[in-house]
Design a protein around this motif. Structure first.
Motif, mmCIF file in Angstrom:
data_model
loop_
_atom_site.group_PDB
_atom_site.id
_atom_site.type_symbol
_atom_site.label_atom_id
_atom_site.label_comp_id
_atom_site.label_asym_id
_atom_site.label_seq_id
_atom_site.Cartn_x
_atom_site.Cartn_y
_atom_site.Cartn_z
ATOM 1 N N UNK A 3 43.942 70.580 -7.052
ATOM 2 C CA UNK A 3 43.816 72.010 -6.770
ATOM 3 C C UNK A 3 42.360 72.393 -6.482
ATOM 4 N N UNK A 4 41.423 71.802 -7.211
ATOM 5 C CA UNK A 4 40.008 72.089 -6.970
ATOM 6 C C UNK A 4 39.607 71.725 -5.540
ATOM 7 N N UNK A 5 40.074 70.580 -5.075
ATOM 8 C CA UNK A 5 39.735 70.160 -3.708
ATOM 9 C C UNK A 5 40.414 71.044 -2.670
ATOM 10 N N UNK A 6 41.664 71.428 -2.935
ATOM 11 C CA UNK A 6 42.351 72.333 -2.014
ATOM 12 C C UNK A 6 41.620 73.672 -1.935
ATOM 13 N N UNK A 41 47.696 59.105 10.427
ATOM 14 C CA UNK A 41 49.092 59.475 10.194
ATOM 15 C C UNK A 41 49.128 60.782 9.395
ATOM 16 N N UNK A 42 50.206 61.547 9.478
ATOM 17 C CA UNK A 42 50.227 62.885 8.869
ATOM 18 C C UNK A 42 50.171 62.910 7.337
ATOM 19 N N UNK A 43 50.349 61.778 6.694
ATOM 20 C CA UNK A 43 50.273 61.723 5.232
ATOM 21 C C UNK A 43 48.864 61.397 4.743
ATOM 22 N N UNK A 44 48.010 60.911 5.599
ATOM 23 C CA UNK A 44 46.706 60.397 5.180
ATOM 24 C C UNK A 44 45.735 61.522 4.828
ATOM 25 N N UNK A 50 44.213 69.192 3.156
ATOM 26 C CA UNK A 50 45.440 69.792 2.641
ATOM 27 C C UNK A 50 46.403 68.744 2.121
ATOM 28 N N UNK A 51 47.593 69.217 1.823
ATOM 29 C CA UNK A 51 48.631 68.330 1.295
ATOM 30 C C UNK A 51 49.201 67.456 2.398
ATOM 31 N N UNK A 52 49.760 66.304 2.043
ATOM 32 C CA UNK A 52 50.362 65.444 3.060
ATOM 33 C C UNK A 52 51.568 66.121 3.716
#
Length: 103
Positions: A3-6, A41-44, A50-52
Motif C-alpha cells: 500500500x505504501x508503494x501504491x 507482460x501485464x503482471x510484471x 500498480x497492481x498486476x
C-alpha cells in the motif's frame, strides 16, 4: 509495503508477479531471472506501476479450510491495546527465562 508503494506511485517490484507473467512460478523458486524482471507482460510489477493485471495465485483447498475454520488459539488478531498488554505481561517472564538460561 504494498500500500505504501501504491500510495507513492512506485513500482511494486514483486518477484512473484514477474515470474508469473513468464510462467516461471511453478518450480517454487524465489529467484527471478533477469529476463523475467525485464519482460513487458501485464503482471510484471518491475515494469508496470500498480497492481498486476489479475491474480497470480489462488489459495488451495487447505488454506481456504483453515481460514473458514481456524483452530482455537492459532492465527488470532490482536488490537494495539491488547498487544501492549501482552507485551507488558511477557516482559517479566522473558527476564526470568533469560536468568535461568544463564545458570
Amino acid at each position: 509495503m504494498i500500500q505504501n508503494r501504491l500510495d507513492k506511485d512506485m513500482l511494486l517490484q514483486m518477484d512473484s508477479t514477474a515470474q508469473y507473467g513468464m510462467g516461471q512460478h511453478e518450480d517454487g523458486s524465489v529467484w527471478s531471472t533477469d529476463e523475467a524482471l525485464a519482460d513487458d507482460n501485464p503482471w510484471n510489477t518491475y515494469v508496470h506501476k500498480g497492481l498486476p493485471a489479475g491474480p497470480i495465485s489462488n489459495p488451495g483447498r487447505d488454506a481456504i479450510g483453515a481460514a473458514l475454520n481456524p483452530e482455537p488459539g492459532i492465527g488470532s488478531t490482536l488490537s494495539r491495546s491488547t498487544l501492549i498488554r501482552v507485551n507488558r505481561c511477557s516482559r517479566p517472564t522473558s527476564r526470568i527465562t533469560k536468568r535461568r538460561s544463564r545458570s
